[in-house]
Design an enzyme around this catalytic site. Structure first.
Site, mmCIF file in Angstrom:
data_model
loop_
_atom_site.group_PDB
_atom_site.id
_atom_site.type_symbol
_atom_site.label_atom_id
_atom_site.label_comp_id
_atom_site.label_asym_id
_atom_site.label_seq_id
_atom_site.Cartn_x
_atom_site.Cartn_y
_atom_site.Cartn_z
ATOM 1 N N SER A 21 0.820 -1.204 0.000
ATOM 2 C CA SER A 21 0.000 0.000 0.000
ATOM 3 C C SER A 21 0.860 1.263 0.000
ATOM 4 O O SER A 21 1.872 1.348 0.685
ATOM 5 C CB SER A 21 -0.898 -0.007 1.244
ATOM 6 O OG SER A 21 -1.598 1.205 1.372
ATOM 7 N N ASN A 69 9.235 8.831 4.699
ATOM 8 C CA ASN A 69 8.032 9.469 4.176
ATOM 9 C C ASN A 69 7.126 9.884 5.322
ATOM 10 O O ASN A 69 7.084 9.250 6.376
ATOM 11 C CB ASN A 69 7.296 8.557 3.196
ATOM 12 C CG ASN A 69 6.212 7.724 3.848
ATOM 13 O OD1 ASN A 69 5.096 8.202 4.049
ATOM 14 N ND2 ASN A 69 6.540 6.483 4.207
ATOM 15 N N ALA A 70 6.436 10.983 5.091
ATOM 16 C CA ALA A 70 5.448 11.474 6.047
ATOM 17 C C ALA A 70 4.281 12.051 5.257
ATOM 18 O O ALA A 70 3.847 13.178 5.481
ATOM 19 C CB ALA A 70 6.065 12.528 6.962
ATOM 20 N N GLY A 72 1.172 11.209 5.193
ATOM 21 C CA GLY A 72 0.017 11.489 6.036
ATOM 22 C C GLY A 72 -1.293 10.930 5.534
ATOM 23 O O GLY A 72 -2.356 11.504 5.769
ATOM 24 N N CYS A 130 -1.622 3.979 12.932
ATOM 25 C CA CYS A 130 -2.205 5.316 13.007
ATOM 26 C C CYS A 130 -2.340 5.768 14.463
ATOM 27 O O CYS A 130 -2.614 4.964 15.353
ATOM 28 C CB CYS A 130 -3.585 5.332 12.359
ATOM 29 S SG CYS A 130 -3.597 4.828 10.641
ATOM 30 N N ASN A 192 5.515 -2.585 8.990
ATOM 31 C CA ASN A 192 5.253 -1.235 8.519
ATOM 32 C C ASN A 192 6.563 -0.450 8.648
ATOM 33 O O ASN A 192 7.582 -0.992 9.055
ATOM 34 C CB ASN A 192 4.132 -0.606 9.360
ATOM 35 C CG ASN A 192 3.369 0.467 8.610
ATOM 36 O OD1 ASN A 192 3.909 1.117 7.714
ATOM 37 N ND2 ASN A 192 2.116 0.673 8.973
ATOM 38 N N THR A 193 6.546 0.819 8.328
ATOM 39 C CA THR A 193 7.778 1.607 8.378
ATOM 40 C C THR A 193 8.269 1.804 9.811
ATOM 41 O O THR A 193 7.492 1.799 10.761
ATOM 42 C CB THR A 193 7.568 2.988 7.737
ATOM 43 O OG1 THR A 193 6.471 3.646 8.387
ATOM 44 C CG2 THR A 193 7.277 2.853 6.250
#
Length: 305
Positions: A21, A69-70, A72, A130, A192-193
């Site tokens: 994703s 990356n950010a 958002g 999140c 995830n990151t």
């Protein structure tokens, strides 16, 4: 030629290679120059119940052997996805899986319910990294209680395959995996990151507008492999491995560590056709080593010295 089909719970995949994703759009952007139907699945970009504009720029930074990356979770919301994107992707001959994000348990549930209405979407991937706005911004996925709470709530309303994407920013990822398994997750995807940071030494300022961001790429692969291997020995549900995969050899390593399938993320920005090359490479590897099925690789790591 080896059999490449695998299963994630009750979801059959024609092969274990999928795109992550946020790194492959909705898939249709690449249809003109590669056969996306060859993929085991496409995890479309993160979707929330309400539209989100994302973070201010700059929100990406190159790092040694990776990137930060950010973004958002910029997206136009679940209603827009259902009305405008879904009709364009529903007939693609592969598994189209929606990554679902939220800021509260309620928004996760609302988004999952909306996606559940779409017949040709066989699964969702819950992004539990999140922040929970009701708990001071702590990410759902960093505690067993937070992770379990959101998975339990979504499981009540979502009848299809439920994949939970785990955060590596925890003390023991196996405890989180066991918590979501107990609440009904059909599979976990990891990692995830990782939380990272980049600084401009001349300006003495952070490069990202958000100061910190998610680190991905080859630099995280050793951590991801370790976490997949640990999780494989802690839960019974299938694992989807990701984190720094850029070639067939990386994919083999993740499967040997215990992954039933893999996702390719950051390297799609380098070579959008890398996933097809990995599929072919997996087949060649199985043929060379006499494996009749790629499933024989899952968890087959020999740790004897």
């Amino acid at each position: 030629m080896a059999e490449l089909n695998v299963n994630i719970g009750n979801l059959p995949l024609k092969n274990p290679v999928m795109t992550a994703s946020g790194t492959f759009g909705y898939g249709i952007e690449y249809a003109d120059f590669m056969d996306i139907s060859r993929l085991g699945g496409i995890f479309v970009k993160g979707t929330t119940i309400q539209p989100r504009e994302g973070n201010d720029y700059p929100r990406m930074a190159e790092t040694p052997s990776g990137m930060l990356n950010a973004v958002g979770l910029q997206n136009k919301g679940a209603d827009y996805f259902a009305e405008h994107i879904y009709p364009k992707i529903k007939d693609i001959n592969t598994n189209m899986i929606v990554n679902v994000s939220g800021s509260s348990v309620e928004t996760y549930v609302e988004c999952a319910e909306k996606i559940a209405e779409l017949d040709r979407i066989p699964a969702i991937e819950l992004n539990i990294s999140c922040p929970n706005v009701k708990q001071g911004g702590m990410a759902f996925g960093v505690t067993t209680c937070g992770a379990g709470e959101v998975v339990k709530a979504v499981r009540r309303v979502y009848p299809k395959i439920l994949i939970v994407k785990l955060s590596p920013n925890v003390t023991d990822i196996t405890e989180i995996a066991k918590a979501v398994e107990a609440e009904g997750a059909d599979s976990v995807s990891l990692i995830n990151t990782m939380l990272g940071m980049a600084i401009d030494a001349e300006k003495r300022k952070p490069i990202l507008s958000t100061i910190t961001g998610g680190l991905s790429g080859p630099c995280v692969k050793p951590v991801a492999l370790r976490m997949v291997w640990q999780t494989y020995h802690a839960v019974k549900i299938p694992i989807i491995g990701l984190g720094g995969i850029s070639n067939w050899k990386d994919a083999v390593e993740f499967m040997l560590a215990g992954a039933s399938a893999i996702q390719i993320g950051t390297y799609n920005f380098v070579d959008p056709t890398v996933s097809i090359k990995v599929i072919d490479g997996l087949n060649d590897y199985c043929d060379r080593h006499g494996f009749k099925s790629v499933k024989e690789l899952i968890g087959a790591l020999d740790i004897q010295r």
